[in-house]
Design a protein around this motif. Structure first.
Motif, short mmCIF file in Angstrom:
data_model
loop_
_atom_site.label_atom_id
_atom_site.label_comp_id
_atom_site.label_asym_id
_atom_site.label_seq_id
_atom_site.Cartn_x
_atom_site.Cartn_y
_atom_site.Cartn_z
N VAL A 80 -2.02 -4.88 9.99
CA VAL A 80 -2.48 -5.65 8.84
C VAL A 80 -1.62 -6.90 8.72
O VAL A 80 -0.39 -6.82 8.76
N GLU A 126 -7.75 -6.85 9.16
CA GLU A 126 -7.42 -6.61 7.75
C GLU A 126 -6.26 -7.51 7.30
O GLU A 126 -5.34 -7.78 8.07
N ARG A 147 -3.73 -8.46 3.58
CA ARG A 147 -3.30 -7.96 2.27
C ARG A 147 -2.38 -8.99 1.64
O ARG A 147 -1.67 -9.72 2.34
N ASP A 195 -0.76 -5.00 -2.21
CA ASP A 195 -2.13 -5.30 -2.64
C ASP A 195 -2.14 -5.83 -4.08
O ASP A 195 -2.92 -5.39 -4.91
#
Length: 115
Positions: A47, A92, A94, A113
């Motif tokens: 991520v 992804e 964040r 997050d």
């Protein structure tokens, strides 16, 4: 360098050290595009993370993370969009905040997050 900037740089270094100890790979620090900046860009478990660091020496003016307002979030999102386009990332992502109360030892809160 002003006290405010010194505090910011110290907070960012504390955050980088904190992240590296937890296995995060730092891709960029103080990434800039036009008038926008992201304090830390890292990758962890596949991520890509965009991390805003806020450091304060006391809670007199509130918690550090409370300084991340809507305008700041918009700027981070726009800068992250540019970065993602530049590297061609399709995975992804964040957005986190690392809030630091400076002291000995510093108190670190990692808000994952966050927005």
């Amino acid at each position: 360098m002003s006290k405010h900037l010194e505090k910011g740089r110290l907070g960012e270094q504390i955050a980088v050290d904190y992240l590296e100890r937890r296995g995060y790979h730092i891709l960029e620090t103080n990434y800039r595009h036009k008038r926008m900046e992201i304090d830390i860009i890292a990758v962890h478990d596949g991520v890509v993370l965009f991390i805003e660091v806020k450091a304060r020496s006391s809670y007199q003016y509130g918690y550090p993370e409370s300084a991340v307002d809507e305008h700041k979030i918009e700027m981070i999102l726009a800068c992250a969009d540019y970065y993602i386009d530049q590297i061609g990332w399709n995975g992804e992502i964040r957005f986190d905040i690392i809030a630091i109360l400076l002291g000995d030892p510093p108190k670190i809160e990692h808000l994952k997050d966050a927005f």
